[in-house]
Design an enzyme around this catalytic site. Structure first.
Site, PDB file in Angstrom:
ATOM      1  N   ASP A  67     -85.171  -1.388 -27.310  1.00  0.00           N
ATOM      2  CA  ASP A  67     -85.759  -0.328 -28.119  1.00  0.00           C
ATOM      3  C   ASP A  67     -84.897   0.031 -29.322  1.00  0.00           C
ATOM      4  O   ASP A  67     -83.770  -0.413 -29.458  1.00  0.00           O
ATOM      5  CB  ASP A  67     -86.007   0.921 -27.261  1.00  0.00           C
ATOM      6  N   ASN A 135     -85.714  10.956 -15.551  1.00  0.00           N
ATOM      7  CA  ASN A 135     -87.141  11.085 -15.211  1.00  0.00           C
ATOM      8  C   ASN A 135     -87.766   9.743 -14.848  1.00  0.00           C
ATOM      9  O   ASN A 135     -88.984   9.628 -14.728  1.00  0.00           O
ATOM     10  CB  ASN A 135     -87.909  11.726 -16.370  1.00  0.00           C
ATOM     11  N   HIS A 137     -87.618   6.923 -16.660  1.00  0.00           N
ATOM     12  CA  HIS A 137     -88.062   6.034 -17.740  1.00  0.00           C
ATOM     13  C   HIS A 137     -87.191   4.787 -17.811  1.00  0.00           C
ATOM     14  O   HIS A 137     -86.000   4.812 -17.498  1.00  0.00           O
ATOM     15  CB  HIS A 137     -88.112   6.762 -19.093  1.00  0.00           C
ATOM     16  N   GLU A 142     -91.920   6.565 -20.961  1.00  0.00           N
ATOM     17  CA  GLU A 142     -91.809   7.859 -20.296  1.00  0.00           C
ATOM     18  C   GLU A 142     -92.966   8.055 -19.306  1.00  0.00           C
ATOM     19  O   GLU A 142     -93.989   7.389 -19.391  1.00  0.00           O
ATOM     20  CB  GLU A 142     -91.853   8.980 -21.348  1.00  0.00           C
TER      21      GLU A 142
END
Length: 248
Positions: A67, A135, A137, A142
């Site tokens: 990314d 979380n 990801h 996400e």
């Protein structure tokens, strides 16, 4: 899924770093998928030290990063291209023309659409390195993640923005979007290694290893892959019922 539990983040660096070294030695034209952030840094440091000591040849290796932030030029101190150059590429004999990081500026939308084709042209990713967010990801996929997603532009959730704020002057300076490989892009890799350290990752690791497949926890998509190794320290493994392989 193979689980390896080690003492701390430095041990993660040694265990996973040696896997990468062995892989390069066995296949000099290997294609790696790479991650950024604090978790992979001990691995990259291990690779640099190995190169300095043993001169492992990276000249024919190809890499694709997961990314990049939207809006940051490659020369920006917090861009992932800058990170990879500083933390790894500048210290190996790798050809930077064969190191790919998604574009975060210019026509980054078109670049995102072409990224998976670039990976396919290179023969696909042989070994993908992943971190995981608190979380769950992976990359910047996400909750609620689309498990069929390819590389594209994604919105960052507030928890991720706050987690990354430590790298910027303030949370307001953290980009709100990124270009990220999608879940399907990640699962296309032949082999995956996911790393995590610290108690703040324990819930995500528990969901990954022992939970059900659920896009509320994007990391659980890895349960659908045939060759995943999870390497964590004792605190990240703190909520697990299963013990895996322990390396002291």
């Amino acid at each position: 899924m193979k689980l390896i539990v080690v003492e701390d983040e430095n041990a993660i660096g040694k265990v996973v770093g040696q896997i990468f070294v062995n892989t390069v030695q066995q296949n000099p034209k290997i294609v790696f998928g790479l991650a950024t952030g604090s978790s992979p840094e001990p691995i990259y440091q291990y690779l640099i030290e190995d190169y300095q000591k043993n001169k492992t040849d990276w000249s024919k290796v190809t890499t694709f990063n997961l990314d990049e932030y939207v809006g940051l030029e490659p020369t920006h101190l917090q861009s992932y291209r800058y990170f990879m150059n500083e933390k790894l590429f500048d210290h190996l004999n790798i050809d930077k023309n064969h190191t790919y990081v998604p574009l975060g500026t210019g026509d980054y939308v078109a670049g995102a659409k072409e990224y998976d084709a670039l990976i396919a042209k290179a023969g696909g990713i042989d070994l993908q390195l992943l971190g995981v967010g608190t979380n769950g990801h992976v990359g910047f996929n996400e909750p609620l993640a689309d498990f069929n997603s390819l590389t594209g532009v994604v919105d960052l959730v507030e928890t991720t923005i706050q987690a990354n704020a430590r790298f910027f002057a303030s949370a307001n300076e953290v980009p709100k979007q990124a270009v990220s490989m999608g879940i399907k892009s990640i699962l296309n890799a032949k082999k995956i290694i996911l790393i995590a350290n610290g108690s703040n990752k324990a819930q995500a690791i528990k969901q990954l290893v022992e939970g059900e497949i659920n896009n509320l926890w994007p990391c659980t998509a890895l349960q659908m892959h045939q060759d995943v190794t999870v390497v964590v320290d004792k605190t990240a493994a703190g909520l697990l019922q299963s013990h895996g392989i322990n390396i002291n």
